[in-house]
Design a protein around this motif. Structure first.
Motif, PDB file in Angstrom:
ATOM      1  N   THR A  30      40.852   8.161  55.813  1.00 22.91           N
ATOM      2  CA  THR A  30      39.990   7.631  54.738  1.00 22.91           C
ATOM      3  C   THR A  30      40.516   6.232  54.420  1.00 22.91           C
ATOM      4  OG1 THR A  30      41.321   8.171  52.782  1.00 22.91           O
ATOM      5  CG2 THR A  30      39.924   9.928  53.647  1.00 22.91           C
ATOM      6  N   ASP A  31      39.745   5.455  53.638  1.00 20.81           N
ATOM      7  CA  ASP A  31      40.237   4.127  53.255  1.00 20.81           C
ATOM      8  C   ASP A  31      40.992   4.185  51.934  1.00 20.81           C
ATOM      9  OD1 ASP A  31      39.045   3.002  55.491  1.00 20.81           O
ATOM     10  OD2 ASP A  31      37.105   2.860  54.449  1.00 20.81           O
ATOM     11  N   ALA A  32      41.097   5.385  51.381  1.00 22.80           N
ATOM     12  CA  ALA A  32      41.692   5.502  50.039  1.00 22.80           C
ATOM     13  C   ALA A  32      43.155   5.914  50.125  1.00 22.80           C
ATOM     14  CB  ALA A  32      40.908   6.529  49.233  1.00 22.80           C
ATOM     15  N   ASP A  33      43.803   5.847  48.979  1.00 20.14           N
ATOM     16  CA  ASP A  33      45.221   6.186  48.909  1.00 20.14           C
ATOM     17  C   ASP A  33      45.392   7.692  48.642  1.00 20.14           C
ATOM     18  OD1 ASP A  33      47.926   6.150  48.677  1.00 20.14           O
ATOM     19  OD2 ASP A  33      47.964   5.246  46.676  1.00 20.14           O
ATOM     20  N   ILE A  34      44.758   8.473  49.512  1.00 23.42           N
ATOM     21  CA  ILE A  34      44.922   9.929  49.428  1.00 23.42           C
ATOM     22  C   ILE A  34      45.123  10.428  50.845  1.00 23.42           C
ATOM     23  CG2 ILE A  34      43.381  10.193  47.440  1.00 23.42           C
ATOM     24  CD1 ILE A  34      41.360  11.457  49.564  1.00 23.42           C
ATOM     25  N   ARG A  35      45.524  11.693  50.990  1.00 26.28           N
ATOM     26  CA  ARG A  35      45.550  12.280  52.334  1.00 26.28           C
ATOM     27  C   ARG A  35      44.480  13.368  52.392  1.00 26.28           C
ATOM     28  NH1 ARG A  35      51.302  13.855  54.370  1.00 26.28           N
ATOM     29  NH2 ARG A  35      50.194  13.825  56.362  1.00 26.28           N
ATOM     30  N   LEU A  36      43.544  13.224  53.348  1.00 25.02           N
ATOM     31  CA  LEU A  36      42.417  14.148  53.457  1.00 25.02           C
ATOM     32  C   LEU A  36      42.572  15.016  54.706  1.00 25.02           C
ATOM     33  CD1 LEU A  36      39.589  15.177  52.565  1.00 25.02           C
ATOM     34  CD2 LEU A  36      38.593  13.246  53.826  1.00 25.02           C
ATOM     35  N   VAL A 250      26.259  10.657  58.488  1.00 26.94           N
ATOM     36  CA  VAL A 250      26.906  11.880  58.991  1.00 26.94           C
ATOM     37  C   VAL A 250      27.469  11.628  60.389  1.00 26.94           C
ATOM     38  CG1 VAL A 250      26.527  14.306  59.636  1.00 26.94           C
ATOM     39  CG2 VAL A 250      25.485  13.395  57.558  1.00 26.94           C
ATOM     40  N   GLU A 251      26.699  10.923  61.197  1.00 25.45           N
ATOM     41  CA  GLU A 251      27.169  10.653  62.557  1.00 25.45           C
ATOM     42  C   GLU A 251      28.416   9.756  62.550  1.00 25.45           C
ATOM     43  OE1 GLU A 251      24.008  10.340  65.243  1.00 25.45           O
ATOM     44  OE2 GLU A 251      25.198   9.247  66.734  1.00 25.45           O
ATOM     45  N   ARG A 252      28.421   8.780  61.656  1.00 24.09           N
ATOM     46  CA  ARG A 252      29.598   7.890  61.564  1.00 24.09           C
ATOM     47  C   ARG A 252      30.844   8.666  61.130  1.00 24.09           C
ATOM     48  NH1 ARG A 252      26.077   4.196  59.282  1.00 24.09           N
ATOM     49  NH2 ARG A 252      26.832   4.676  57.196  1.00 24.09           N
ATOM     50  N   MET A 253      30.661   9.543  60.130  1.00 28.92           N
ATOM     51  CA  MET A 253      31.815  10.339  59.669  1.00 28.92           C
ATOM     52  C   MET A 253      32.304  11.261  60.770  1.00 28.92           C
ATOM     53  SD  MET A 253      30.909  11.453  55.761  1.00 28.92           S
ATOM     54  CE  MET A 253      29.421  12.296  56.228  1.00 28.92           C
ATOM     55  N   SER A 254      31.348  11.850  61.446  1.00 34.53           N
ATOM     56  CA  SER A 254      31.681  12.780  62.515  1.00 34.53           C
ATOM     57  C   SER A 254      32.508  12.088  63.600  1.00 34.53           C
ATOM     58  CB  SER A 254      30.355  13.299  63.064  1.00 34.53           C
ATOM     59  OG  SER A 254      30.562  14.325  63.928  1.00 34.53           O
ATOM     60  N   GLU A 255      32.081  10.869  63.950  1.00 31.11           N
ATOM     61  CA  GLU A 255      32.824  10.103  64.970  1.00 31.11           C
ATOM     62  C   GLU A 255      34.205   9.715  64.470  1.00 31.11           C
ATOM     63  OE1 GLU A 255      30.328   6.874  66.258  1.00 31.11           O
ATOM     64  OE2 GLU A 255      29.001   8.322  67.248  1.00 31.11           O
ATOM     65  N   ARG A 256      34.249   9.282  63.238  1.00 29.29           N
ATOM     66  CA  ARG A 256      35.524   8.821  62.674  1.00 29.29           C
ATOM     67  C   ARG A 256      36.530   9.976  62.554  1.00 29.29           C
ATOM     68  NH1 ARG A 256      36.477   6.002  56.835  1.00 29.29           N
ATOM     69  NH2 ARG A 256      38.535   5.170  57.307  1.00 29.29           N
ATOM     70  N   THR A 277      36.149   9.093  46.790  1.00 35.77           N
ATOM     71  CA  THR A 277      37.443   8.448  47.046  1.00 35.77           C
ATOM     72  C   THR A 277      37.333   6.948  46.745  1.00 35.77           C
ATOM     73  OG1 THR A 277      37.033   8.011  49.380  1.00 35.77           O
ATOM     74  CG2 THR A 277      38.135  10.085  48.867  1.00 35.77           C
ATOM     75  N   GLY A 278      36.150   6.370  47.023  1.00 38.48           N
ATOM     76  CA  GLY A 278      35.916   4.953  46.712  1.00 38.48           C
ATOM     77  C   GLY A 278      35.961   4.699  45.218  1.00 38.48           C
ATOM     78  N   GLU A 279      35.618   5.723  44.436  1.00 39.78           N
ATOM     79  CA  GLU A 279      35.621   5.563  42.965  1.00 39.78           C
ATOM     80  C   GLU A 279      36.938   6.044  42.354  1.00 39.78           C
ATOM     81  OE1 GLU A 279      32.276   8.027  41.960  1.00 39.78           O
ATOM     82  OE2 GLU A 279      30.934   6.797  43.187  1.00 39.78           O
ATOM     83  N   GLU A 280      37.912   6.285  43.204  1.00 41.51           N
ATOM     84  CA  GLU A 280      39.235   6.767  42.775  1.00 41.51           C
ATOM     85  C   GLU A 280      39.165   8.045  41.935  1.00 41.51           C
ATOM     86  OE1 GLU A 280      41.713   3.641  41.378  1.00 41.51           O
ATOM     87  OE2 GLU A 280      41.334   2.432  43.171  1.00 41.51           O
ATOM     88  N   TYR A 281      38.267   8.923  42.328  1.00 49.30           N
ATOM     89  CA  TYR A 281      38.159  10.226  41.658  1.00 49.30           C
ATOM     90  C   TYR A 281      39.455  11.020  41.836  1.00 49.30           C
ATOM     91  CZ  TYR A 281      36.603  15.097  41.064  1.00 49.30           C
ATOM     92  OH  TYR A 281      36.491  16.407  40.688  1.00 49.30           O
TER      93      TYR A 281
END
Ligand code: PLP
Length: 306
Positions: A30-36, A250-256, A277-281
């Motif tokens: 992800t681009d956020a400061d979390i681990r997914l 969905v396709e982009r996420m799937s590839e990533r 994650t972009g909104e720092e939830y």
């Protein structure tokens, strides 16, 4: 049939801990400061996908008896119901007759074009197509079916009931205990209720609602006994609806991620989750686990269609 239903069922679900251990947990970027991380519950069985495998477990187990020779399972669903597909596949595995009560009598002559129903029929399911108005009164339909098939197991749409919630405990194990957040898509609410019920104290459970149903919070509370489950709208235009923009996302996420996703459940969950994650939830450093609940059989890519 290669055995008695009861024995075949025991065999299918044998070694429960082994099966849990076999669904990998993989980290995705992800681009956020979390681990997914994603728990690949979709890999548990090729046709009884994801959460369905566990939601069916106690329902069937409590119904079958050792001397039954030809049990019958009856359930309800829409044309794209993964639950319908899973019940048909399970019926085939254990040698049970299956009947699917399908919403919408307009499908009576064109169900063959629907991949979920076509696969269910291939697995031996017989259909009853019911007009939408009539379908709404499922209590009445179930009562009529109970009269016609007194020995059958008749269970609800999406398979959600207390037994389903009990089964969802097996989606959790030693490895899921140290996540700060656990996430899943929500349709009828049984899966998120089970995760909430069996989560560790302090773990936050977040359900991504792909349907607009004002009664879901109440259902989840009733089934889980927990009132701190967060339910977030991820319907993106309504249940079962999606446009080109969504399919691209969905396709982009799937590839990533390197993980197959479908647009109705997991695609909507991950799209909303990444927005959050972009909104720092999720606070920085959070460890977030999302359950891949399957459903891939209903989504046949156009290039694969003949
Ligand atoms: C792939 C998939 N994910 C999630 C769900 C939601 O599960 P539940 O109905 O228990 O909320 C379903 C079923 O409705 C499903 O088919």
């Amino acid at each position: 049939m290669k055995g008695r239903p009861f024995d075949l069922f025991e065999k299918l679900y044998a070694d429960i801990d082994g099966r849990r251990a076999r669904t990998p947990i993989v980290e995705v970027p992800t681009d956020a400061d979390i681990r997914l991380f994603v728990k690949r519950e979709d890999l548990i069985h090729k046709e009884i996908s994801g959460n369905k495998y566990w939601k069916l477990f106690f329902n069937i187990k409590e119904f079958l008896t050792a001397d039954m020779t030809e049990p019958m399972l009856i359930t309800f669903g829409g044309a794209y119901s993964n639950h319908i597909a899973a019940v048909a596949a399970l019926g085939r595995e254990i040698g049970a007759k299956t009947v699917g009560v399908i919403r919408g009598d307009e499908l009576r002559d064109k169900w063959q074009a629907n991949p979920t129903l076509a696969k269910a029929a291939e697995n031996g399911m017989a259909f009853r197509f019911v007009a939408r108005d009539e379908y709404r009164d499922k209590e009445k339909l179930a009562a009529e079916l109970r009269e016609e098939f007194p020995d059958a197991l008749i269970f609800p749409e999406g398979g959600t009931n207390d037994q389903a919630v009990r089964g969802v405990q097996f989606m959790l194990d030693e490895r899921t205990k140290d996540f700060d957040y656990m996430c899943c898509p929500v349709g009828t609410g049984g899966t998120v209720a089970g995760i909430a019920k069996f989560a560790e104290a302090g773990q936050k459970v977040v359900g991504f609602k792909v349907v607009r149903d004002g009664s879901l919070a109440e259902t989840v509370f009733r089934l889980s006994g927990k009132d701190d489950t967060e339910l977030i709208d991820a319907s993106f235009g309504g249940y079962g609806k999606f446009d080109e923009e969504h399919l691209d996302a969905v396709e982009r996420m799937s590839e990533r991620f390197g993980i197959p996703l479908e647009p109705i459940y997991t695609g909507k969950m991950f799209r909303k989750l990444l927005e959050l994650t972009g909104e720092e939830y999720f606070p920085p450093g959070s460890k977030v686990l999302a359950f891949h609940t399957g459903g891939l059989q209903g989504f046949v890519k156009t290039e694969n269609k003949e």
